[in-house]
Write a protein that holds these residues in place. Structure first.
Motif, short mmCIF file in Angstrom:
data_model
loop_
_atom_site.label_atom_id
_atom_site.label_comp_id
_atom_site.label_asym_id
_atom_site.label_seq_id
_atom_site.Cartn_x
_atom_site.Cartn_y
_atom_site.Cartn_z
N PRO A 146 0.83 -1.22 0.00
CA PRO A 146 0.00 0.00 0.00
C PRO A 146 0.86 1.26 0.00
N GLY A 147 0.44 2.22 -0.81
CA GLY A 147 1.21 3.45 -0.98
C GLY A 147 2.24 3.38 -2.08
N GLY A 148 2.47 2.20 -2.62
CA GLY A 148 3.46 2.02 -3.66
C GLY A 148 2.93 2.37 -5.05
N ASN B 94 -0.12 5.33 -8.77
CA ASN B 94 0.57 5.79 -7.57
C ASN B 94 -0.37 5.73 -6.37
N SER B 95 0.20 5.79 -5.18
CA SER B 95 -0.58 5.77 -3.93
C SER B 95 -1.57 4.62 -3.94
N LEU B 96 -1.09 3.45 -4.28
CA LEU B 96 -1.97 2.29 -4.43
C LEU B 96 -2.58 1.88 -3.10
N VAL C 127 -2.34 -5.35 -4.20
CA VAL C 127 -1.82 -4.34 -3.27
C VAL C 127 -2.01 -4.89 -1.86
N SER C 128 -0.91 -5.25 -1.23
CA SER C 128 -1.00 -5.89 0.07
C SER C 128 0.31 -5.74 0.82
N SER C 129 0.22 -5.66 2.13
CA SER C 129 1.42 -5.61 2.96
C SER C 129 1.80 -7.02 3.42
#
Length: 121
Positions: free
Chosen positions: A14-16, A83-85, A119-121
């Motif tokens: 996330p945020g990438g 951006n800012s995924l 999109v995952s941490s």
């Protein structure tokens, strides 16, 4: 047979950011509007962004301000800079374009096979 070939998907935090690309698999006469759609599991396909041959972009409300669509007309290639995924951006992203294969042939809509964005941490 002409196909649209996408690349650039993958796993991002996330945020990438990620950049998708899409182009026809062989030389064509002309490409008009180009689009990116996405489809998350259990959801309907959603129009993400559109760009005309003249480079005019349009965005869905959920991505406006974070995603940028662009194209290189010399290469008949469309890009989607993301951006800012967010986790809710996770989906299969599909390229779509109106293509004329020859001067005497009208425009026909083509789809790519899709590229997965997670999109995952």
């Amino acid at each position: 047979q002409v196909r649209l070939v996408e690349s650039g998907g993958g796993l991002v935090q996330p945020g990438g950011s990620l950049r998708l690309s899409c182009a026809p698999s062989k030389t064509v006469f002309s490409v008009n509007d180009m689009r990116w759609y996405r489809q998350a599991p259990g959801k309907e396909r959603e129009l993400v962004a559109t760009i005309t041959f003249g480079q005019t972009p349009n965005y869905g409300d959920s991505v406006r301000g974070r995603f940028t669509i662009s194209r290189d007309n010399a290469k008949n290639t469309v890009y989607l800079q993301m951006n800012s995924l967010k986790p809710e951006d996770s989906a299969v992203y599909y390229c779509n374009a109106d293509i004329s294969r020859a001067p005497s042939v009208g425009y026909v809509e083509f789809w790519g096979q899709g590229t997965l964005v997670t999109v995952s941490s």
